[in-house]
Design a protein around this motif. Structure first.
Motif, short mmCIF file in Angstrom:
data_model
loop_
_atom_site.label_atom_id
_atom_site.label_comp_id
_atom_site.label_asym_id
_atom_site.label_seq_id
_atom_site.Cartn_x
_atom_site.Cartn_y
_atom_site.Cartn_z
N ALA A 1 0.85 -1.19 0.00
CA ALA A 1 0.00 0.00 0.00
C ALA A 1 0.88 1.23 0.00
CB ALA A 1 -0.93 0.01 1.21
N ALA A 2 0.37 2.31 -0.59
CA ALA A 2 1.07 3.60 -0.62
C ALA A 2 0.03 4.70 -0.71
CB ALA A 2 2.05 3.69 -1.79
N ASN A 3 0.13 5.70 0.16
CA ASN A 3 -0.88 6.75 0.11
C ASN A 3 -0.60 7.75 -1.00
OD1 ASN A 3 1.19 8.29 1.12
ND2 ASN A 3 0.19 8.80 3.06
N SER A 4 -1.50 8.69 -1.19
CA SER A 4 -1.38 9.65 -2.28
C SER A 4 -0.13 10.51 -2.13
CB SER A 4 -2.63 10.54 -2.35
OG SER A 4 -3.78 9.76 -2.58
N ALA B 1 2.43 6.09 -9.74
CA ALA B 1 1.07 5.73 -9.40
C ALA B 1 1.08 4.47 -8.53
CB ALA B 1 0.24 5.49 -10.66
N ALA B 2 -0.05 4.21 -7.87
CA ALA B 2 -0.14 3.05 -6.99
C ALA B 2 0.19 1.75 -7.72
CB ALA B 2 -1.54 2.97 -6.37
N ALA B 3 -0.28 1.64 -8.98
CA ALA B 3 -0.02 0.42 -9.75
C ALA B 3 1.46 0.23 -10.04
CB ALA B 3 -0.82 0.46 -11.05
N GLN B 4 2.23 1.32 -10.04
CA GLN B 4 3.68 1.23 -10.29
C GLN B 4 4.45 0.93 -9.01
OE1 GLN B 4 3.74 5.24 -12.05
NE2 GLN B 4 4.55 4.31 -13.90
N LEU B 5 3.77 0.93 -7.87
CA LEU B 5 4.41 0.67 -6.60
C LEU B 5 4.00 -0.68 -6.00
CD1 LEU B 5 3.97 4.22 -5.01
CD2 LEU B 5 6.14 3.20 -5.71
N ILE B 6 2.69 -0.92 -5.94
CA ILE B 6 2.18 -2.10 -5.25
C ILE B 6 2.61 -3.38 -5.97
CG2 ILE B 6 0.06 -3.30 -4.56
CD1 ILE B 6 -1.21 -0.54 -4.19
N GLY B 7 3.13 -4.32 -5.17
CA GLY B 7 3.58 -5.60 -5.71
C GLY B 7 5.05 -5.62 -6.07
N HIS B 8 5.71 -4.45 -6.04
CA HIS B 8 7.13 -4.38 -6.40
C HIS B 8 7.99 -4.41 -5.14
CE1 HIS B 8 6.64 -3.46 -10.72
NE2 HIS B 8 5.54 -2.82 -10.34
N ASP B 9 9.20 -4.92 -5.29
CA ASP B 9 10.16 -4.92 -4.19
C ASP B 9 10.58 -3.48 -3.91
OD1 ASP B 9 13.00 -4.93 -3.05
OD2 ASP B 9 12.45 -7.04 -2.83
N SER B 10 10.34 -3.00 -2.71
CA SER B 10 10.59 -1.59 -2.39
C SER B 10 12.07 -1.24 -2.51
CB SER B 10 10.09 -1.29 -0.97
OG SER B 10 10.71 -2.15 -0.02
#
Length: 576
Positions: A47-50, A59-68
């Motif tokens: 999860a990542a807020n605005s 965007a959220a889709a470019q963050l969620i599911g990726h290795d931070s």
């Protein structure tokens, strides 16, 4: 499940406990003013807020599911940070609450941003564990449009000196130390930081120029580079500082007259290009020599430096000199060790019709030497020996053990030119157990011979080493898994197997050490598969390019091991 609602949730559809926990988590994050990112125990973003999406330009889709770590964390040059040296990653693994400053992250547009961070573990109502990370820009000491800045209190000065000591003593890299000092002094003390260093040959280089602009630090590479020699009599502030004289103040008027040296010309250019109206210049002294000079300049801030600022500047440069002395000593030791390692490795022989290339890369964070080695040498007749090995350890003892093993191998192979590779390695194992100071080692020994059909043959044995990789000209790649026996130095007496294979025309044979494929965070099978796929894609590359690209594309960024590899390419039948 459409149309069902959880009790007390109004029109919200009823979800499973874990899904509902995720929804509530995302809603809670939106109420956090700071940039907030939540990761699971593996470091994957859930999860990542605005605010985080805006700060990171993704965007959220470019963050969620990726290795931070892989997606966001970088060093100051934009390269990936080894996982073993990542404080954020370590905090996640140990479920600790940690805080850090001045870490570099990459936005979606590729721009690097320097952020502070706070990470703390969490557990959802569904029992899912992970961590919450808050990211925020470093607090600015003053605004760029301030006409004056408040002077540092005595407590501020002591805190700055303490932080400088901590930052500079925790690195043995000269470039890293200078960047850290620039970040500590700009914009806290000045708008500009300029570092001029003397080389071992008394040449001067302007190695770093940092500017504070629009809230960020910018490296001005256009103002960096070689400088004229230090004049012996010039009274100009920078010239005096580079000769070790006391710190002094300077301004544009200092350099308005006819320049008395090339350095004065460069200082005129510096003041013109930067717009600095006031500067403080101090020598950077080591234990025995003057190492360079630091110039702090003010352009946007309207208050000039005064003589009362000089004692603090001298305290800063004194700490810098000690840090640079240590870093340079460490780098000289690394250079000597690496030179010794490379001299221990052989020159490759010239084989008729065969191309051959080898590479050695020292461990990035160890002593620059280790037990990885390769060898190739002529045997009686048209045969040649080909070997690669790895002695346990990453220090001078491992390098010395490597030299012992390689030299004994040469002696055994040359004195028994017709013996099978397994017999040679068996003799070597006995010698390692009794006369060599080597705990354990792995290796591959092969004999290359041309056949009457104009094709080369490889006769080899493997003592606990990663298998050779054979890549055909049309991009088919496979490992030679036969002839695999136990490593050297175990004291176990077992027969060692041999295997023979025909090398096709224009095929590439690769022998390598485990530093190319092993990672603390992935299985060896993952590394071997990665190597196989990349090697297959490079089948048509020239052999030198093949080796360089493999090292660049395959070597894990989080592996602290050294790497050796040796590759050969067979000729086409037409060449024969």
């Amino acid at each position: 499940m459409d149309g069902l609602a959880a009790p007390g949730t109004g029109d919200r559809p009823m979800l499973g406990q874990q899904e509902l926990s995720g929804v509530l988590l995302r809603e809670a994050l939106e109420n956090v003013a700071a940039s907030a990112v939540v990761v699971d125990d593996d470091g994957l973003i859930v999860a990542a807020n605005s605010a985080a999406q805006r700060l990171l330009g993704r965007a959220a889709a470019q963050l969620i599911g990726h290795d931070s770590h892989d997606l966001l964390h970088r060093n100051k040059h934009g390269h990936s940070v080894p996982r073993t040296r990542c404080d954020i990653r370590n905090a996640l693994l140990t479920r600790a609450t940690r805080h850090g400053n001045a870490e570099w992250f990459v936005r979606g547009d590729g721009v690097l941003v320097q952020l502070s961070w706070l990470i703390t573990p969490y557990t959802t109502a569904a029992g899912v564990t992970g961590a919450l990370a808050l990211l925020y820009e470093q607090e600015k000491t003053y605004k760029s449009d301030d006409r004056h800045s408040a002077p540092l209190t005595e407590l501020d000065r002591l805190a700055l000196l303490a932080e400088t000591t901590t930052q500079l003593t925790s690195t043995l890299d000269v470039d890293e130390a200078l960047h850290r000092l620039a970040a500590l002094t700009v914009p806290r003390l000045a708008d500009w930081a300029v570092f001029d260093l003397l080389t071992e040959h008394d040449e001067v280089r302007r190695v770093l120029v940092m500017e504070y602009k629009d809230g960020i630090l910018i490296e001005r590479e256009d103002l960096q580079g070689p400088m004229p020699p230090v004049p012996s009599q010039s009274p100009m502030p920078l010239s005096r500082a580079l000769r070790g004289a006391a710190s002094s103040l300077a301004g544009p008027a200092t350099y308005q007259g006819p320049p008395d040296s090339g350095i004065a010309v460069e200082q005129q250019r510096l003041f013109t290009e930067t717009g600095m109206h006031s500067a403080a210049i101090a020598p950077i002294r080591g234990l025995r020599d003057v190492l360079g000079a630091l110039t702090l300049g003010r352009a946007q801030r309207h208050d000039p430096f005064t003589p009362s600022d000089l004692p603090l500047l001298e305290d800063l440069t004194r700490r810098t000199g000690l840090a640079l002395d240590n870093a340079r000593l460490y780098q000289r030791q690394r250079k000597v060790a690496e030179t010794m390692q490379r001299h221990l490795l052989p020159q490759l022989p010239s084989l008729p019709g065969l191309e051959m290339a080898a590479r050695y890369l020292p461990a990035p964070d160890a002593s620059s030497v280790g037990g990885d080695w390769y060898d190739a040498f002529a045997l009686a007749g048209p045969a040649h020996a080909l070997a690669i090995g790895d002695v346990v350890g990453h220090d001078l003892d491992a390098a010395a053990g490597m030299a012992q093993v390689r030299n004994m191998l040469r002696a055994f192979a040359w004195s028994h030119p017709q013996a099978a590779p397994s017999d040679i390695v068996t003799r070597l194992d006995e010698a390692v157990m009794h006369i060599a100071e080597v705990p354990m080692a792995t290796m591959i020994l092969g004999r290359l011979t041309p056949g009457e059909d104009a094709l080369w043959r490889l006769h080899w044995t493997n003592a606990g080493h990663p298998p050779p990789l054979l890549v055909t000209h049309d991009g088919q790649a496979g490992y030679l898994d036969e002839a695999h026996g136990i490593l050297l130095g175990t004291g176990v007496n077992r027969p060692r197997p041999d295997a023979v294979t025909v090398l096709p025309p224009l095929a590439t044979l690769l022998l390598y050490t485990d530093g190319l494929v092993e990672s603390p965070h992935h299985s060896i099978d993952h590394g071997l598969d990665r190597l196989r796929r990349h090697a297959a894609s490079l089948a048509h590359r020239p052999l030198d390019s093949f080796c360089d690209l493999l090292l660049d594309q395959v070597r894990p960024s989080d592996n602290d091991d050294d790497v050796a590899l040796i590759a050969l390419r067979t000729p086409s039948l037409a060449e024969e």
